[in-house]
Design a protein around this motif. Structure first.
Motif, PDB file in Angstrom:
ATOM      1  N   ASP A   1      90.864 -23.328  78.995  1.00  0.00           N
ATOM      2  CA  ASP A   1      90.160 -22.897  77.783  1.00  0.00           C
ATOM      3  C   ASP A   1      89.059 -23.856  77.357  1.00  0.00           C
ATOM      4  O   ASP A   1      88.291 -23.553  76.440  1.00  0.00           O
TER       5      ASP A   1
ATOM      6  N   ASP B   1      84.958 -22.064  70.247  1.00  0.00           N
ATOM      7  CA  ASP B   1      85.283 -22.434  71.632  1.00  0.00           C
ATOM      8  C   ASP B   1      85.907 -23.830  71.658  1.00  0.00           C
ATOM      9  O   ASP B   1      85.544 -24.710  70.869  1.00  0.00           O
TER      10      ASP B   1
ATOM     11  N   LEU C   1      77.816 -21.696  74.320  1.00  0.00           N
ATOM     12  CA  LEU C   1      78.889 -22.281  73.530  1.00  0.00           C
ATOM     13  C   LEU C   1      78.850 -21.654  72.148  1.00  0.00           C
ATOM     14  O   LEU C   1      77.826 -21.721  71.457  1.00  0.00           O
TER      15      LEU C   1
ATOM     16  N   LYS D   1      88.045 -27.518  68.303  1.00  0.00           N
ATOM     17  CA  LYS D   1      87.294 -26.256  68.282  1.00  0.00           C
ATOM     18  C   LYS D   1      85.862 -26.550  67.828  1.00  0.00           C
ATOM     19  O   LYS D   1      85.649 -27.268  66.849  1.00  0.00           O
TER      20      LYS D   1
ATOM     21  N   LYS E   1      85.702 -25.255  77.189  1.00  0.00           N
ATOM     22  CA  LYS E   1      84.419 -24.651  77.558  1.00  0.00           C
ATOM     23  C   LYS E   1      83.369 -25.700  77.945  1.00  0.00           C
ATOM     24  O   LYS E   1      82.548 -25.469  78.833  1.00  0.00           O
TER      25      LYS E   1
END
Length: 444
Positions: free
Chosen positions: A359, A307, A303, A289, A361
């Motif tokens: 998921d 994320d 961002l 993360k 990013k």
């Protein structure tokens, strides 16, 4: 009469047999085999041929293979369009005498004339003179070393008798498949219109060559030209010499550093991005993360903290190899970015296969080596001031000092000048996964 025979024997010994022994057996002033890890060279003599050379070029193009053609001048003069195509498709053209005659039976002046005439034809068609020469049958005479002092003499590590149609495609394939290995310089023939050869022999060669190309490709080997193989071999030898120049203390330090990196990779569960299974990876990654300030991505994407990102890490063993064979930090940066570019298609495939793929990013890395990264599609961001920035900067400066070779006194000023052209501070490299998939996934 006996004296005449004796003098004839002495003449042939010094004019022909000794030069042949020096070149063929001991490799004196000739290139015969590469010292590389995953490249080999295909070479073709006696052409071009109006039927088989064109088929050969089609086959090489199919497998994205590059080759070196040692052409006979009279054939090159007849089929200039084939030389033009060789040049356009990235192959190297070398000289194989104007006529296919042995140097043992020609005067030094005649050999020189053969080379010049053939090179004149090559230059007229391609705009460049060749610096590569292979004498017919690999036979040298005493004066050839002077005649070709400005040329690279190229022989071979493997030949197969493919000039004879009696050698079936099946037998030829078996022979060739025993030589699917890095560094090999294979001698083949794309023309059978020379003394001792069979006109249709190249037909069997093409069948065997396709099997060879498939086997080499499956092994992750790359077919390159002779100049590329020579350059790679010299680079590896230079690297080995430089490795020997490292002090014992520095070698121990690097070994400890790389040992710690192995432990770190296991602790962090980093995944290697292998372009080829047998090669060391340039990149590793892990999914984490993001923690930090909001950063701009592509097309109004941002961002944000929380994320999911793929955090990138250089492989310091590969970085050490690059750094120690580079003249200055600028060259290190260029070579590193090129390696990253090669790894991005594989990274795209690996990320797309992750369970959390939808998921992820962005890909994210922190490095001092960021010159040219924007050309690949990375956005470059400054690290926020603070302890993390200072500690990262110290770590990366120490790392580069450990990995790079000691500079000679006369090179220090050039070294410093090159440093000014590269980033002195660590930067954040960022690329959205949408951009990565769009621009790199299809290139694998």
């Amino acid at each position: 009469m006996e004296n005449l025979i004796t003098w004839g024997f002495y003449f042939m010994t010094f004019y022909a047999f000794i030069p042949g022994l020096l070149s063929r057996v001991f490799g004196y002033r000739v290139f015969k085999k590469g010292d590389v890890t995953r490249e080999l060279a295909l070479t073709f003599d006696d052409g071009p041929d109006p039927i088989y050379t064109e088929q050969l070029l089609d086959l090489l193009k199919k497998y994205d293979a590059k080759a070196t053609f040692f052409v006979v001048g009279v054939h090159a003069k007849q089929y200039p369009e084939l030389l033009r195509r060789m040049k356009q498709e990235g192959h190297t053209i070398g000289v194989h005498n104007y006529e296919h005659k042995t140097n043992w039976l020609m005067r030094p002046k005649t050999v020189k004339k053969h080379i010049q005439l053939t090179n004149d034809i090559i230059e007229e068609v391609t705009g460049e003179r060749s610096i590569y020469y292979r004498p017919p049958w690999g036979i040298m005479n005493l004066f050839d070393y002077r005649n070709v002092s400005k040329l690279h003499i190229v022989l071979w590590s493997s030949l197969f008798g493919d000039w004879s149609a009696k050698l079936t495609a099946e037998k030829l394939t078996k022979r060739m498949l025993k030589k699917v290995a890095p560094g090999e310089v294979l001698l083949l023939h794309d023309c059978g219109r020379t003394l001792g050869a069979d006109v249709d022999a190249p037909r069997n060669m093409l069948i065997a060559l396709e099997a060879y190309l498939k086997a080499a490709t499956d092994k992750g080997l790359k077919m390159v030209t002779i100049p590329e193989l020579i350059a790679l071999s010299e680079g590896k030898q230079q690297q080995q010499q430089q490795q020997q120049q490292r002090s014992i203390g520095k070698r121990v330090l690097i070994k400890l550093w790389l040992g710690w990196e192995t432990i770190f990779h296991k602790m962090m569960k980093l995944k290697p991005v292998h372009i080829h299974v047998e090669d060391d990876p340039m990149l590793h990654y892990r999914l984490i993360k993001y923690k930090g300030n909001e950063l701009e991505l592509h097309k109004d994407e941002k961002l944000n903290e929380g994320d999911l990102i793929a955090e990138l890490h250089f492989d310091n063993k590969r970085l050490s190899e690059i750094a120690f064979t580079s003249k200055n930090p600028l060259v290190v940066a260029v070579k590193t970015i090129r390696e990253v570019e090669k790894a991005l298609p594989k990274l795209a495939v690996m990320l797309a296969a992750e369970k959390q793929a939808k998921d992820i990013k962005a890909i994210h890395g922190i490095t001092m080596i960021n010159r040219g990264a924007d050309k690949l599609g990375f956005s470059i961001h400054e690290l926020p001031d603070g302890f993390f920035k200072r500690s990262t900067e110290i770590y990366l400066h120490i790392l580069m000092k450990v990995l790079t070779p000691p500079q000679k006194k006369e090179l220090i000023s050039k070294h410093k000048a090159a440093q000014k052209q590269t980033a002195e501070e660590p930067r954040i490299l960022l690329m959205s996964t949408n951009y990565l998939y769009k621009h790199f996934q299809q290139h694998l």
